[in-house]
Design an enzyme around this catalytic site. Sequence first.
Site, PDB file in Angstrom:
ATOM      1  N   HIS A  58       9.277  -3.515   3.340  1.00 38.95           N
ATOM      2  CA  HIS A  58       8.849  -3.805   1.963  1.00 38.95           C
ATOM      3  C   HIS A  58      10.068  -4.082   1.074  1.00 38.95           C
ATOM      4  O   HIS A  58      10.071  -5.012   0.283  1.00 38.95           O
ATOM      5  CB  HIS A  58       8.129  -2.595   1.346  1.00 38.95           C
ATOM      6  CG  HIS A  58       6.908  -2.145   2.065  1.00 38.95           C
ATOM      7  ND1 HIS A  58       6.851  -0.967   2.774  1.00 38.95           N
ATOM      8  CD2 HIS A  58       5.680  -2.703   2.178  1.00 38.95           C
ATOM      9  CE1 HIS A  58       5.641  -0.807   3.282  1.00 38.95           C
ATOM     10  NE2 HIS A  58       4.913  -1.849   2.958  1.00 38.95           N
TER      11      HIS A  58
ATOM     12  N   LEU B 195       6.716   3.144   1.405  1.00 38.20           N
ATOM     13  CA  LEU B 195       7.599   1.987   1.555  1.00 38.20           C
ATOM     14  C   LEU B 195       8.664   2.205   2.618  1.00 38.20           C
ATOM     15  O   LEU B 195       9.180   3.309   2.806  1.00 38.20           O
ATOM     16  CB  LEU B 195       8.288   1.706   0.211  1.00 38.20           C
ATOM     17  CG  LEU B 195       7.348   1.441  -0.967  1.00 38.20           C
ATOM     18  CD1 LEU B 195       8.154   1.185  -2.240  1.00 38.20           C
ATOM     19  CD2 LEU B 195       6.410   0.270  -0.684  1.00 38.20           C
ATOM     20  N   HIS B 196       8.981   1.129   3.313  1.00 36.26           N
ATOM     21  CA  HIS B 196      10.084   1.122   4.273  1.00 36.26           C
ATOM     22  C   HIS B 196      10.893  -0.148   4.044  1.00 36.26           C
ATOM     23  O   HIS B 196      10.570  -0.948   3.151  1.00 36.26           O
ATOM     24  CB  HIS B 196       9.547   1.231   5.708  1.00 36.26           C
ATOM     25  CG  HIS B 196       8.464   0.241   6.030  1.00 36.26           C
ATOM     26  ND1 HIS B 196       8.696  -1.113   6.109  1.00 36.26           N
ATOM     27  CD2 HIS B 196       7.140   0.418   6.251  1.00 36.26           C
ATOM     28  CE1 HIS B 196       7.562  -1.725   6.400  1.00 36.26           C
ATOM     29  NE2 HIS B 196       6.597  -0.821   6.481  1.00 36.26           N
ATOM     30  N   GLU B 197      11.903  -0.324   4.876  1.00 36.53           N
ATOM     31  CA  GLU B 197      12.814  -1.452   4.673  1.00 36.53           C
ATOM     32  C   GLU B 197      12.087  -2.807   4.725  1.00 36.53           C
ATOM     33  O   GLU B 197      12.497  -3.765   4.079  1.00 36.53           O
ATOM     34  CB  GLU B 197      13.954  -1.374   5.705  1.00 36.53           C
ATOM     35  CG  GLU B 197      15.100  -2.330   5.487  1.00 36.53           C
ATOM     36  CD  GLU B 197      15.751  -2.252   4.100  1.00 36.53           C
ATOM     37  OE1 GLU B 197      15.747  -1.167   3.474  1.00 36.53           O
ATOM     38  OE2 GLU B 197      16.247  -3.292   3.647  1.00 36.53           O
TER      39      GLU B 197
ATOM     40  N   MET C 211       0.850  -1.194   0.000  1.00 38.58           N
ATOM     41  CA  MET C 211       0.000   0.000   0.000  1.00 38.58           C
ATOM     42  C   MET C 211       0.885   1.243   0.000  1.00 38.58           C
ATOM     43  O   MET C 211       0.434   2.339   0.356  1.00 38.58           O
ATOM     44  CB  MET C 211      -0.947  -0.014   1.202  1.00 38.58           C
ATOM     45  CG  MET C 211      -1.888  -1.225   1.154  1.00 38.58           C
ATOM     46  SD  MET C 211      -3.461  -0.970   1.978  1.00 38.58           S
ATOM     47  CE  MET C 211      -2.928  -0.707   3.639  1.00 38.58           C
ATOM     48  N   GLY C 212       2.142   1.093  -0.399  1.00 41.36           N
ATOM     49  CA  GLY C 212       3.034   2.242  -0.525  1.00 41.36           C
ATOM     50  C   GLY C 212       3.563   2.739   0.804  1.00 41.36           C
ATOM     51  O   GLY C 212       3.496   2.042   1.807  1.00 41.36           O
TER      52      GLY C 212
ATOM     53  N   GLN D 276     -10.160  -2.859   2.428  1.00 44.62           N
ATOM     54  CA  GLN D 276      -9.630  -3.495   3.636  1.00 44.62           C
ATOM     55  C   GLN D 276      -9.641  -2.562   4.850  1.00 44.62           C
ATOM     56  O   GLN D 276      -9.167  -2.924   5.916  1.00 44.62           O
ATOM     57  CB  GLN D 276      -8.242  -4.087   3.397  1.00 44.62           C
ATOM     58  CG  GLN D 276      -7.128  -3.088   3.186  1.00 44.62           C
ATOM     59  CD  GLN D 276      -5.847  -3.778   2.734  1.00 44.62           C
ATOM     60  OE1 GLN D 276      -5.716  -4.175   1.581  1.00 44.62           O
ATOM     61  NE2 GLN D 276      -4.896  -3.941   3.632  1.00 44.62           N
TER      62      GLN D 276
ATOM     63  N   SER E 133       4.127   1.321   8.139  1.00 48.59           N
ATOM     64  CA  SER E 133       3.832   2.665   7.619  1.00 48.59           C
ATOM     65  C   SER E 133       3.111   3.475   8.680  1.00 48.59           C
ATOM     66  O   SER E 133       3.192   4.703   8.706  1.00 48.59           O
ATOM     67  CB  SER E 133       2.967   2.566   6.359  1.00 48.59           C
ATOM     68  OG  SER E 133       3.594   1.726   5.433  1.00 48.59           O
ATOM     69  N   ARG E 134       2.386   2.799   9.574  1.00 43.49           N
ATOM     70  CA  ARG E 134       1.603   3.505  10.593  1.00 43.49           C
ATOM     71  C   ARG E 134       2.471   4.067  11.726  1.00 43.49           C
ATOM     72  O   ARG E 134       1.982   4.886  12.503  1.00 43.49           O
ATOM     73  CB  ARG E 134       0.523   2.591  11.171  1.00 43.49           C
ATOM     74  CG  ARG E 134      -0.580   2.279  10.172  1.00 43.49           C
ATOM     75  CD  ARG E 134      -1.768   1.590  10.809  1.00 43.49           C
ATOM     76  NE  ARG E 134      -2.913   1.579   9.909  1.00 43.49           N
ATOM     77  CZ  ARG E 134      -3.279   0.535   9.161  1.00 43.49           C
ATOM     78  NH1 ARG E 134      -2.605  -0.583   9.214  1.00 43.49           N
ATOM     79  NH2 ARG E 134      -4.333   0.621   8.351  1.00 43.49           N
TER      80      ARG E 134
HETATM   81  O1  PAF Z   1       0.008  -5.781   3.649  1.00 45.41           O
HETATM   82  C1  PAF Z   1      -0.473  -4.872   2.943  1.00 45.41           C
HETATM   83  O2  PAF Z   1       0.118  -3.805   2.749  1.00 45.41           O
HETATM   84  C2  PAF Z   1      -1.817  -5.069   2.284  1.00 45.41           C
HETATM   85  O3  PAF Z   1      -2.684  -5.760   3.115  1.00 45.41           O
HETATM   86  C3  PAF Z   1      -1.741  -5.730   0.894  1.00 45.41           C
HETATM   87  C4  PAF Z   1      -1.237  -7.159   0.970  1.00 45.41           C
HETATM   88  C5  PAF Z   1      -0.846  -4.906  -0.009  1.00 45.41           C
HETATM   89  C6  PAF Z   1      -3.134  -5.768   0.243  1.00 45.41           C
HETATM   90  O4  PAF Z   1      -3.641  -4.480   0.054  1.00 45.41           O
END
Ligand code: PAF
Length: 281
Positions: free
Chosen positions: A37, A33-35, A30-31, A61, A186-187
């Site tokens: 990801h 991005l951090h380490e 979901m963008g 979600q 990310s939160r």
């Molecule tokens: O883990 C996440 O960031 C999300 O749940 C995912 C797997 C990208 C689905 O939107």
Amino acid sequence: MEIISSIIEMKKLAAHEEKSGKKIGFIPTMGFLHEGHLSLVDLLRDCSDLLILSIFVNPTQFGVGEDLENYPRNTTRDIELCRERGVDIVFIPQEKDLYLDDSSTFVSEEIASKKLCGLARPTHFRGVTTICAKLFNLCRPSFVALGQKDAQQIVVLKRMIRDMHFPIEVKVGPTIRESDGLAMSSRNQYLNSSQREDALLINRALEAGKSLVVKKGITNADRVKAELMSILRSGRFLRINYAEVVNCETMRVESEIQPGRSMLVVAAWVDSVRLIDNVKL
Ligand code: PAF
């Protein structure tokens, strides 16, 4: 590196690559991005001929009153990080293309998704499995990388992949932590310094629980949970959602710890920020 936002273009390219025998590695995100990801990019590099990372803040979600509108976004920075890390394609689809106005189909896993986070967020996993099914159909991956921090998401998605016959192997990357032990998320950027102090209790509690099992040989789940609870309760801003001992493969709550097969899982709100973390035993 290519940036694709058209789902038609993505679908065509992935189908072409797949037809010519290429193995596609895919990282759904979901963008912001951090380490956590980016380490998944490293995990898939050797087994993939083409590495696709998607960025899409998936509305289905998020529950009512959750942080969809405020969810952190920085696509320009994300694209740069992907370029530096060696991603081949960044896929940034648009909501209107993924969810048609009269879209009426969901993909839902009905067992593992109902426990733990599924109790506090009843529509969350249905959103995750639905968006992942769509993205898998568009990107045609042989390998999908997921982070261990989202342990329940892994179990739910593995079951969905198996049950829906997606020809996909899931690779799991370890939880990446800040130097103070906080699991990267990310939160985390929502936390001020005193909230962050409380957030650190989550990892501290998990490590204390683990050490009871590993160093003292305790296998009674209630005993270990009591340790977790006493640490978590010391937080001023922290509200426990759950702290449990579960089976790693099923997420079923266990009363007796089975080293190698059990894990400790915690979800808590620090003020309004919901954080999750886990540790294998
Ligand atoms: O883990 C996440 O960031 C999300 O749940 C995912 C797997 C990208 C689905 O939107």
